[in-house]
Write a protein that holds these residues in place. Structure first.
Motif, mmCIF file in Angstrom:
data_model
loop_
_atom_site.group_PDB
_atom_site.id
_atom_site.type_symbol
_atom_site.label_atom_id
_atom_site.label_comp_id
_atom_site.label_asym_id
_atom_site.label_seq_id
_atom_site.Cartn_x
_atom_site.Cartn_y
_atom_site.Cartn_z
ATOM 1 N N VAL A 28 3.142 -4.142 -8.332
ATOM 2 C CA VAL A 28 3.856 -4.850 -7.264
ATOM 3 C C VAL A 28 2.900 -5.059 -6.099
ATOM 4 N N VAL A 29 3.146 -6.097 -5.305
ATOM 5 C CA VAL A 29 2.408 -6.288 -4.059
ATOM 6 C C VAL A 29 3.097 -5.453 -2.984
ATOM 7 N N THR A 30 2.353 -4.537 -2.379
ATOM 8 C CA THR A 30 2.899 -3.669 -1.334
ATOM 9 C C THR A 30 2.391 -4.135 0.018
ATOM 10 N N GLY A 31 3.309 -4.450 0.917
ATOM 11 C CA GLY A 31 2.948 -4.848 2.268
ATOM 12 C C GLY A 31 2.762 -3.634 3.154
ATOM 13 N N PHE A 32 1.746 -3.676 4.005
ATOM 14 C CA PHE A 32 1.441 -2.578 4.933
ATOM 15 C C PHE A 32 1.631 -3.118 6.337
ATOM 16 N N LEU A 33 2.697 -2.678 7.009
ATOM 17 C CA LEU A 33 3.085 -3.250 8.285
ATOM 18 C C LEU A 33 3.074 -2.212 9.396
ATOM 19 N N GLY A 34 2.911 -2.708 10.607
ATOM 20 C CA GLY A 34 2.998 -1.860 11.791
ATOM 21 C C GLY A 34 2.570 -2.652 13.009
ATOM 22 N N PRO A 35 3.071 -2.295 14.192
ATOM 23 C CA PRO A 35 2.638 -2.983 15.409
ATOM 24 C C PRO A 35 1.151 -2.749 15.665
ATOM 25 N N ASN A 36 0.576 -3.514 16.577
ATOM 26 C CA ASN A 36 -0.809 -3.267 16.986
ATOM 27 C C ASN A 36 -0.944 -1.827 17.466
ATOM 28 N N GLY A 37 -2.005 -1.168 17.023
ATOM 29 C CA GLY A 37 -2.224 0.216 17.423
ATOM 30 C C GLY A 37 -1.450 1.222 16.598
ATOM 31 N N ALA A 38 -0.813 0.784 15.508
ATOM 32 C CA ALA A 38 0.019 1.682 14.706
ATOM 33 C C ALA A 38 -0.807 2.621 13.831
ATOM 34 N N GLY A 39 -2.071 2.260 13.565
ATOM 35 C CA GLY A 39 -2.913 3.082 12.705
ATOM 36 C C GLY A 39 -3.186 2.466 11.350
ATOM 37 N N LYS A 40 -2.857 1.179 11.163
ATOM 38 C CA LYS A 40 -3.071 0.535 9.864
ATOM 39 C C LYS A 40 -4.557 0.459 9.514
ATOM 40 N N SER A 41 -5.376 -0.018 10.456
ATOM 41 C CA SER A 41 -6.816 -0.157 10.176
ATOM 42 C C SER A 41 -7.443 1.197 9.901
ATOM 43 N N THR A 42 -7.068 2.203 10.674
ATOM 44 C CA THR A 42 -7.601 3.551 10.455
ATOM 45 C C THR A 42 -7.224 4.058 9.079
ATOM 46 N N THR A 43 -5.977 3.822 8.677
ATOM 47 C CA THR A 43 -5.524 4.264 7.354
ATOM 48 C C THR A 43 -6.308 3.566 6.248
ATOM 49 N N MET A 44 -6.493 2.259 6.376
ATOM 50 C CA MET A 44 -7.238 1.539 5.350
ATOM 51 C C MET A 44 -8.693 1.992 5.298
ATOM 52 N N ARG A 45 -9.273 2.303 6.440
ATOM 53 C CA ARG A 45 -10.648 2.794 6.455
ATOM 54 C C ARG A 45 -10.745 4.159 5.776
ATOM 55 N N MET A 46 -9.716 4.983 5.921
ATOM 56 C CA MET A 46 -9.731 6.281 5.240
ATOM 57 C C MET A 46 -9.549 6.106 3.741
ATOM 58 N N ILE A 47 -8.735 5.147 3.321
ATOM 59 C CA ILE A 47 -8.582 4.867 1.897
ATOM 60 C C ILE A 47 -9.933 4.524 1.281
ATOM 61 N N LEU A 48 -10.744 3.759 2.026
ATOM 62 C CA LEU A 48 -12.031 3.270 1.521
ATOM 63 C C LEU A 48 -13.203 4.185 1.849
ATOM 64 N N GLY A 49 -12.916 5.362 2.396
ATOM 65 C CA GLY A 49 -13.972 6.318 2.671
ATOM 66 C C GLY A 49 -14.856 5.970 3.849
ATOM 67 N N LEU A 50 -14.437 4.998 4.668
ATOM 68 C CA LEU A 50 -15.233 4.616 5.834
ATOM 69 C C LEU A 50 -15.006 5.564 7.005
ATOM 70 N N ASP A 51 -13.838 6.188 7.055
ATOM 71 C CA ASP A 51 -13.529 7.225 8.040
ATOM 72 C C ASP A 51 -13.040 8.448 7.282
ATOM 73 N N ALA A 52 -13.455 9.625 7.714
ATOM 74 C CA ALA A 52 -12.997 10.862 7.083
ATOM 75 C C ALA A 52 -11.727 11.338 7.782
ATOM 76 N N PRO A 53 -10.698 11.715 7.043
ATOM 77 C CA PRO A 53 -9.486 12.223 7.685
ATOM 78 C C PRO A 53 -9.747 13.546 8.390
ATOM 79 N N THR A 54 -9.042 13.772 9.482
ATOM 80 C CA THR A 54 -9.108 15.067 10.167
ATOM 81 C C THR A 54 -8.448 16.130 9.307
ATOM 82 N N SER A 55 -7.380 15.752 8.626
ATOM 83 C CA SER A 55 -6.710 16.628 7.666
ATOM 84 C C SER A 55 -5.975 15.760 6.660
ATOM 85 N N GLY A 56 -5.575 16.370 5.556
ATOM 86 C CA GLY A 56 -4.916 15.620 4.509
ATOM 87 C C GLY A 56 -5.934 14.934 3.612
ATOM 88 N N SER A 57 -5.439 14.122 2.692
ATOM 89 C CA SER A 57 -6.332 13.466 1.735
ATOM 90 C C SER A 57 -5.732 12.147 1.281
#
Length: 313
Positions: A28-57
């Motif tokens: 399925v196509v999953t949409g990833f939504l949120g207002p500006n500043g919601a953390g979408k870009s940060t989340t996608m960067r963590m998915i791709l290993g560009l940013d390391a999470p502070t905690s979690g995986s």
């Protein structure tokens, strides 16, 4: 499949993402939504290993992105379509990516054909329009024929034909059993492309549900009622949290009551109804309603227009 488990990311004192858990499933196509500043870009960067999470995986197809031996074959991503050397041609850009990741040259020709860049393939990227740059970014994401795609605003800059093309492409890729995560601010397009939604606000999960359930669960929907006794029914429906509008003599648009409740009130009063139809909120209305308290930046309230010269203020 993408799986996030209690994912958190802090930048000093600021929490960009907090205890975020979700699963993006194949097919399925999953949409990833949120207002500006919601953390979408940060989340996608963590998915791709560009940013390391502070905690979690977060894992893609069972492993952290960096642990895949050939990541480009597992995940195709487009976070910034124009992050390409402007002096290179589109063909040479893709050829360089292919050469460094063990992808055969014939695949370069294939993706150029898929995204419709055959006529521009030998042109320098610096002269590309925004839409052409988007197509090249999508070609880069598709180069490794990946099982998972992560795309940020892929329709940005595309003309109507291009928007229809990417919509159908993503649906086709999902139908092949691939995992597709799509971030966009265009709610009208998301409603036509995505089947499932992950919605975040201020770095926290707000919703993880189908598009239909997301819209159905939002306030703001109304009920269209048609009856020859509209005036009498309007009086019976009146209440502090009920709004009744009427554009036609025999038609009422009722907000604040369910269709079942309206039907019972009408039946108890012996009022015959010719129509009783729920009018669901649009995806945009549902999104605005459910993220209202998660907006980081809000426009100031509109001030009343100034009185015209010669009129009393």
């Amino acid at each position: 499949m993408i799986e996030a488990h209690a994912l958190s990311k802090r930048y000093g004192e600021r929490a960009a993402v907090t205890d975020l858990s979700f699963t993006v499933r194949p097919g399925v196509v999953t949409g990833f939504l949120g207002p500006n500043g919601a953390g979408k870009s940060t989340t996608m960067r963590m998915i791709l290993g560009l940013d390391a999470p502070t905690s979690g995986s977060v894992t893609v197809n069972g492993k952290a992105y960096a642990r895949h031996r050939a990541p480009l074959h597992e995940v195709g991503a487009m976070l910034e379509a124009r992050a390409i050397h402007t002096g290179r041609t589109a063909y040479n850009h893709l050829l360089a990516l292919a050469a460094t990741t063990g992808i055969p040259q014939r695949r370069v020709d294939e993706v150029i054909e898929i995204v419709g860049l055959r006529e521009a393939a030998r042109k320098r990227v610096g002269g590309f329009s925004l839409g052409m740059g988007q197509r090249l970014g999508i070609a880069s994401a598709l180069l490794g024929d990946p099982a998972t795609l992560v795309l940020d605003e892929p329709v940005n800059g595309l003309d109507p034909e291009g928007i229809l093309w990417i919509r159908n492409l993503l649906k086709d890729l999902a139908a092949q059993g691939r995992t597709v995560l799509l971030s966009s601010h265009l709610m009208s397009e998301m409603s036509l492309t995505a089947e499932h939604l992950i919605v975040i606000g201020r770095g926290r999960l707000i919703a993880d549900t189908s598009v239909a359930e997301f819209v159905r669960g939002a306030a703001g929907g109304s009920v269209r009622v048609r009856t020859e006794e509209a005036d009498r029914l309007r009086t019976l429906l009146a209440g502090p949290d009920v709004s009744v509008a009427s554009a036609e003599r025999s038609v009422l648009e009722v907000s604040g009551l369910t269709s079942d409740r309206i039907g019972r009130i009408a039946a108890d009063a012996g009022i015959a109804l010719a129509e009783l139809t729920p009018q669901l909120a649009s995806l945009e209305e549902a999104f605005m309603e459910l993220t209202r308290d998660a907006v980081e930046f809000q426009a100031p309230a509109r001030e009343p227009a100034l009185a015209k010269e010669g009129q009393a203020a």
